[in-house]
Scaffold this active site. Structure first.
Site, PDB file in Angstrom:
ATOM      1  N   HIS A  36      59.581 -56.193 -58.194  1.00 62.65           N
ATOM      2  CA  HIS A  36      60.521 -56.668 -59.208  1.00 62.65           C
ATOM      3  C   HIS A  36      60.327 -58.098 -59.696  1.00 62.65           C
ATOM      4  O   HIS A  36      61.076 -58.531 -60.568  1.00 62.65           O
ATOM      5  CB  HIS A  36      61.950 -56.525 -58.679  1.00 62.65           C
ATOM      6  CG  HIS A  36      62.291 -55.126 -58.305  1.00 62.65           C
ATOM      7  ND1 HIS A  36      62.391 -54.113 -59.241  1.00 62.65           N
ATOM      8  CD2 HIS A  36      62.511 -54.551 -57.102  1.00 62.65           C
ATOM      9  CE1 HIS A  36      62.678 -52.981 -58.622  1.00 62.65           C
ATOM     10  NE2 HIS A  36      62.746 -53.214 -57.332  1.00 62.65           N
ATOM     11  N   LYS A  63      56.545 -43.970 -60.939  1.00 65.35           N
ATOM     12  CA  LYS A  63      57.932 -44.357 -60.694  1.00 65.35           C
ATOM     13  C   LYS A  63      58.697 -44.210 -62.011  1.00 65.35           C
ATOM     14  O   LYS A  63      58.225 -44.641 -63.062  1.00 65.35           O
ATOM     15  CB  LYS A  63      57.979 -45.799 -60.182  1.00 65.35           C
ATOM     16  CG  LYS A  63      59.339 -46.223 -59.694  1.00 65.35           C
ATOM     17  CD  LYS A  63      59.286 -47.576 -59.011  1.00 65.35           C
ATOM     18  CE  LYS A  63      60.672 -47.949 -58.506  1.00 65.35           C
ATOM     19  NZ  LYS A  63      60.673 -49.281 -57.899  1.00 65.35           N
ATOM     20  N   HIS A 105      59.416 -44.522 -67.375  1.00 60.09           N
ATOM     21  CA  HIS A 105      58.371 -43.508 -67.490  1.00 60.09           C
ATOM     22  C   HIS A 105      58.682 -42.612 -68.678  1.00 60.09           C
ATOM     23  O   HIS A 105      59.825 -42.173 -68.853  1.00 60.09           O
ATOM     24  CB  HIS A 105      58.290 -42.699 -66.187  1.00 60.09           C
ATOM     25  CG  HIS A 105      57.172 -41.728 -66.150  1.00 60.09           C
ATOM     26  ND1 HIS A 105      57.362 -40.380 -65.970  1.00 60.09           N
ATOM     27  CD2 HIS A 105      55.827 -41.894 -66.285  1.00 60.09           C
ATOM     28  CE1 HIS A 105      56.195 -39.762 -65.984  1.00 60.09           C
ATOM     29  NE2 HIS A 105      55.253 -40.659 -66.173  1.00 60.09           N
ATOM     30  N   HIS A 136      66.527 -55.692 -52.376  1.00 58.46           N
ATOM     31  CA  HIS A 136      66.631 -54.460 -53.168  1.00 58.46           C
ATOM     32  C   HIS A 136      67.192 -54.791 -54.540  1.00 58.46           C
ATOM     33  O   HIS A 136      68.170 -55.522 -54.658  1.00 58.46           O
ATOM     34  CB  HIS A 136      67.547 -53.457 -52.459  1.00 58.46           C
ATOM     35  CG  HIS A 136      67.875 -52.245 -53.271  1.00 58.46           C
ATOM     36  ND1 HIS A 136      66.960 -51.248 -53.518  1.00 58.46           N
ATOM     37  CD2 HIS A 136      69.006 -51.875 -53.903  1.00 58.46           C
ATOM     38  CE1 HIS A 136      67.542 -50.313 -54.262  1.00 58.46           C
ATOM     39  NE2 HIS A 136      68.780 -50.678 -54.516  1.00 58.46           N
TER      40      HIS A 136
END
Length: 144
Positions: A36, A63, A105, A136
């Site tokens: 990230h 992903k 995606h 996270h």
């Protein structure tokens, strides 16, 4: 002069107990950065997403969605402290907008080569923290 091994064994045993959680936490933070963090993105378009996702090994399988945060590590980490607010559970929301690129995606096969659609903007970000470290990425949204 002989020295007893007792204190050395005690220090070694304490090291075994203390070090693994620290290593695991550091590994989770490093994974967060890999997935990230991108301080200086190039382009921020579909090609940026496809290239960066491939380079970060996030395409086997493809992903579905991934967001890159474009700021300093210190500013992102500060969300876990004074630059963030409690959100839900152990989640924190940034007090300020961050520049982000979200790669979605396009569908089709989950196998490479993966094709992505980029969306860019400034958003509040929500992250999970452990012991003051981001581990996270939960979400981002445009707020008031």
């Amino acid at each position: 002069m002989a020295m007893s091994l007792g204190p050395l064994v005690l220090v070694f045993m304490l090291g075994l107990v203390v070090i693994p959680p620290t290593l695991a936490q550091n590994e989770r933070y490093q994974n967060f950065l890999t997935e990230h963090y991108d301080a200086n993105p190039g382009g921020r378009d579909n090609r940026y997403c496809e290239r960066t996702m491939r380079q970060r090994e996030l395409t086997s399988p493809c992903k579905n969605t991934n967001t890159f945060i474009h700021d300093t590590k210190n500013n992102i980490k500060a969300i876990c402290g004074e630059k963030g607010s409690d959100y839900r559970g152990n989640l924190r929301i940034s007090n300020n907008h961050f520049q982000v690129t979200t790669c979605q995606h396009k569908g089709g096969s989950p196998r490479p080569p993966c094709k992505y659609r980029a969306s860019k903007g400034y958003r509040y970000i929500v992250i999970a923290c452990e012991n003051g470290w981001p581990v996270h990425f939960e979400e981002s949204y445009i707020g008031p």
